[in-house]
Design a protein around this motif. Structure first.
Motif, mmCIF file in Angstrom:
data_model
loop_
_atom_site.group_PDB
_atom_site.id
_atom_site.type_symbol
_atom_site.label_atom_id
_atom_site.label_comp_id
_atom_site.label_asym_id
_atom_site.label_seq_id
_atom_site.Cartn_x
_atom_site.Cartn_y
_atom_site.Cartn_z
ATOM 1 N N LYS A 112 -2.609 -8.476 8.668
ATOM 2 C CA LYS A 112 -2.947 -7.329 7.818
ATOM 3 C C LYS A 112 -3.977 -6.452 8.522
ATOM 4 C CE LYS A 112 -5.411 -6.325 3.529
ATOM 5 N NZ LYS A 112 -6.080 -6.937 2.375
ATOM 6 N N ASN A 113 -5.012 -7.069 9.062
ATOM 7 C CA ASN A 113 -6.053 -6.336 9.778
ATOM 8 C C ASN A 113 -5.464 -5.565 10.960
ATOM 9 O OD1 ASN A 113 -9.139 -6.014 10.214
ATOM 10 N ND2 ASN A 113 -8.328 -6.577 12.224
ATOM 11 N N ASP A 114 -4.637 -6.234 11.763
ATOM 12 C CA ASP A 114 -4.030 -5.587 12.927
ATOM 13 C C ASP A 114 -3.162 -4.405 12.513
ATOM 14 O OD1 ASP A 114 -5.265 -7.473 14.537
ATOM 15 O OD2 ASP A 114 -3.443 -8.647 14.883
ATOM 16 N N PHE A 115 -2.374 -4.572 11.455
ATOM 17 C CA PHE A 115 -1.499 -3.497 10.979
ATOM 18 C C PHE A 115 -2.318 -2.298 10.503
ATOM 19 C CE2 PHE A 115 0.472 -1.601 7.135
ATOM 20 C CZ PHE A 115 1.432 -0.841 7.789
ATOM 21 N N LEU A 116 -3.315 -2.535 9.659
ATOM 22 C CA LEU A 116 -4.123 -1.436 9.132
ATOM 23 C C LEU A 116 -4.907 -0.729 10.244
ATOM 24 C CD1 LEU A 116 -5.412 -3.057 5.825
ATOM 25 C CD2 LEU A 116 -3.694 -1.242 6.058
ATOM 26 N N LYS A 117 -5.429 -1.511 11.186
ATOM 27 C CA LYS A 117 -6.161 -0.922 12.311
ATOM 28 C C LYS A 117 -5.229 -0.060 13.154
ATOM 29 C CE LYS A 117 -9.131 -2.157 16.207
ATOM 30 N NZ LYS A 117 -9.761 -3.272 16.933
ATOM 31 N N ALA A 118 -4.041 -0.578 13.450
ATOM 32 C CA ALA A 118 -3.074 0.172 14.251
ATOM 33 C C ALA A 118 -2.671 1.462 13.549
ATOM 34 C CB ALA A 118 -1.848 -0.698 14.541
ATOM 35 N N LEU A 119 -2.405 1.392 12.253
ATOM 36 C CA LEU A 119 -2.006 2.587 11.516
ATOM 37 C C LEU A 119 -3.128 3.627 11.524
ATOM 38 C CD1 LEU A 119 0.146 4.036 9.876
ATOM 39 C CD2 LEU A 119 -0.734 2.893 7.834
ATOM 40 N N LYS A 120 -4.342 3.173 11.321
ATOM 41 C CA LYS A 120 -5.490 4.093 11.354
ATOM 42 C C LYS A 120 -5.578 4.764 12.726
ATOM 43 C CE LYS A 120 -10.549 4.150 10.658
ATOM 44 N NZ LYS A 120 -10.708 5.318 11.462
ATOM 45 N N LEU A 121 -5.439 4.006 13.802
ATOM 46 C CA LEU A 121 -5.542 4.553 15.153
ATOM 47 C C LEU A 121 -4.403 5.531 15.459
ATOM 48 C CD1 LEU A 121 -6.624 1.328 17.084
ATOM 49 C CD2 LEU A 121 -8.061 3.312 16.499
ATOM 50 N N VAL A 122 -3.190 5.196 15.065
ATOM 51 C CA VAL A 122 -2.042 6.071 15.311
ATOM 52 C C VAL A 122 -2.201 7.387 14.544
ATOM 53 C CG1 VAL A 122 0.450 6.325 14.874
ATOM 54 C CG2 VAL A 122 -0.427 4.269 15.995
ATOM 55 N N LYS A 123 -2.721 7.298 13.331
ATOM 56 C CA LYS A 123 -2.922 8.514 12.532
ATOM 57 C C LYS A 123 -4.036 9.389 13.098
ATOM 58 C CE LYS A 123 -2.569 8.143 8.023
ATOM 59 N NZ LYS A 123 -2.705 7.620 6.652
ATOM 60 N N GLU A 124 -4.943 8.826 13.899
ATOM 61 C CA GLU A 124 -6.043 9.583 14.492
ATOM 62 C C GLU A 124 -5.697 10.175 15.856
ATOM 63 O OE1 GLU A 124 -9.177 6.684 14.472
ATOM 64 O OE2 GLU A 124 -9.680 7.078 12.376
ATOM 65 N N LEU A 125 -4.539 9.844 16.415
ATOM 66 C CA LEU A 125 -4.154 10.391 17.718
ATOM 67 C C LEU A 125 -3.942 11.899 17.612
ATOM 68 C CD1 LEU A 125 -1.591 7.686 18.915
ATOM 69 C CD2 LEU A 125 -3.866 8.131 19.865
ATOM 70 N N PRO A 126 -4.192 12.638 18.703
ATOM 71 C CA PRO A 126 -3.958 14.083 18.679
ATOM 72 C C PRO A 126 -2.488 14.400 18.406
ATOM 73 C CG PRO A 126 -5.012 13.398 20.748
ATOM 74 C CD PRO A 126 -4.692 12.157 19.977
ATOM 75 N N ALA A 127 -2.244 15.531 17.770
ATOM 76 C CA ALA A 127 -0.886 15.918 17.370
ATOM 77 C C ALA A 127 0.076 15.990 18.551
ATOM 78 C CB ALA A 127 -0.924 17.262 16.643
ATOM 79 N N LEU B 8 -2.680 5.337 2.269
ATOM 80 C CA LEU B 8 -2.688 6.229 1.105
ATOM 81 C C LEU B 8 -2.333 7.676 1.399
ATOM 82 C CD1 LEU B 8 -5.675 5.092 -1.129
ATOM 83 C CD2 LEU B 8 -3.243 4.614 -1.355
ATOM 84 N N ASN B 9 -2.737 8.201 2.538
ATOM 85 C CA ASN B 9 -2.477 9.617 2.778
ATOM 86 C C ASN B 9 -2.554 9.938 4.264
ATOM 87 O OD1 ASN B 9 -5.225 9.924 3.524
ATOM 88 N ND2 ASN B 9 -5.791 10.321 1.419
ATOM 89 N N PHE B 10 -2.254 11.184 4.560
ATOM 90 C CA PHE B 10 -2.344 11.693 5.923
ATOM 91 C C PHE B 10 -2.736 13.157 5.847
ATOM 92 C CE2 PHE B 10 -0.264 13.735 9.657
ATOM 93 C CZ PHE B 10 -1.032 13.135 10.631
ATOM 94 N N THR B 11 -3.754 13.544 6.590
ATOM 95 C CA THR B 11 -4.180 14.937 6.642
ATOM 96 C C THR B 11 -3.488 15.600 7.820
ATOM 97 O OG1 THR B 11 -6.317 14.352 5.701
ATOM 98 C CG2 THR B 11 -6.162 16.477 6.843
ATOM 99 N N LEU B 12 -2.773 16.673 7.546
ATOM 100 C CA LEU B 12 -2.053 17.369 8.606
ATOM 101 C C LEU B 12 -3.034 17.960 9.611
ATOM 102 C CD1 LEU B 12 0.570 19.274 6.443
ATOM 103 C CD2 LEU B 12 0.838 17.070 7.576
ATOM 104 N N PRO B 13 -2.809 17.740 10.911
ATOM 105 C CA PRO B 13 -3.732 18.267 11.911
ATOM 106 C C PRO B 13 -3.542 19.762 12.169
ATOM 107 C CG PRO B 13 -1.996 17.058 12.988
ATOM 108 C CD PRO B 13 -1.788 16.898 11.507
ATOM 109 N N GLU B 14 -2.440 20.312 11.698
ATOM 110 C CA GLU B 14 -2.182 21.739 11.863
ATOM 111 C C GLU B 14 -1.228 22.186 10.768
ATOM 112 O OE1 GLU B 14 1.136 22.019 15.260
ATOM 113 O OE2 GLU B 14 -0.650 20.935 15.914
ATOM 114 N N ALA B 15 -1.171 23.487 10.539
ATOM 115 C CA ALA B 15 -0.294 24.014 9.489
ATOM 116 C C ALA B 15 1.164 23.849 9.887
ATOM 117 C CB ALA B 15 -0.603 25.487 9.254
ATOM 118 N N ILE B 16 2.010 23.629 8.902
ATOM 119 C CA ILE B 16 3.441 23.521 9.148
ATOM 120 C C ILE B 16 4.059 24.895 8.919
ATOM 121 C CG2 ILE B 16 5.620 22.523 8.355
ATOM 122 C CD1 ILE B 16 4.072 20.060 7.510
ATOM 123 N N PRO B 17 4.725 25.450 9.939
ATOM 124 C CA PRO B 17 5.363 26.752 9.739
ATOM 125 C C PRO B 17 6.529 26.621 8.757
ATOM 126 C CG PRO B 17 5.893 25.859 11.905
ATOM 127 C CD PRO B 17 4.917 24.924 11.268
#
Length: 190
Positions: free
Chosen positions: A46-61, A172-181
């Motif tokens: 569980k820890n590995d999965f949540l950590k990986a998801l957090k890291l992937v979501k923080e990668l540059p677009a 729970l969510n994801f903040t878009l790093p840029e606007a979607i055209p």
């Protein structure tokens, strides 16, 4: 970042993902449900999965392993992908309406989503290469889920990740790093 062509699937993946994929090919790993991740014996997974998801979501677009890049396979922002034979399909032109790669509403749906999930799983594995990361599943038809509803992990506002402490739940969510055209007027993005 260098890429490796994996000939059996004609999918180009970053070398780090490819290495994680090879690692998991050499052993059998049981895919757990979201509820099984809550069991005491699965806390490291569980820890590995949540950590990986957090890291992937923080990668540059612009990183091909980022949540943003992988999510764009599913739909907006629509991008032409460099997939063999490196050309736009004959029924499309550079100016035509195009609804992305998502295959909802046709017979390709099950197999297409397998690639999408595989790419996300490979990115998660690359983010925590020394972990035991697999995408968990949720069986909405199981007796427990019919009685209890959503697994608790999908409802918690924060989670504790080893080495990071208490953080917002990456499920729970994801903040878009840029606007979607938006597509041109009259195009149907569904």
């Amino acid at each position: 970042m260098a890429h490796v062509w994996f000939p059996l699937t004609t999918v180009c993946v970053p070398e780090t993902s490819f290495q994680a994929f090879i690692f998991f090919v050499n052993r059998v790993v049981k895919r757990l449900s979201l509820r099984e991740l809550e069991l005491t014996e699965n806390q490291q997974k569980k820890n590995d999965f949540l950590k990986a998801l957090k890291l992937v979501k923080e990668l540059p677009a612009d990183n091909p392993d980022s949540f943003w890049a992988i999510a764009s396979y599913h739909g907006m922002p629509y991008k032409k992908r460099q997939v063999p034979p490196y050309q736009i399909p004959p029924n499309e032109s550079n100016n035509s309406a195009w609804d992305g790669y998502c295959q909802h509403g046709n017979v390709l749906f099950p197999t297409w989503h397998r690639f999408y999930c595989l790419k996300l799983e490979q990115s998660l594995q690359a983010a925590v290469p020394d972990g035991d990361v697999m995408l968990p599943y949720w069986d909405e038809t199981s007796e427990e889920n019919l009685q209890s509803g959503l697994p608790p992990l999908l409802l918690q506002k924060t989670v504790i990740i080893e080495g990071l402490g208490e953080v917002p739940n990456p499920l729970l969510n994801f903040t878009l790093p840029e606007a979607i055209p938006m597509p041109p007027e009259g195009d149907n993005p569904d």
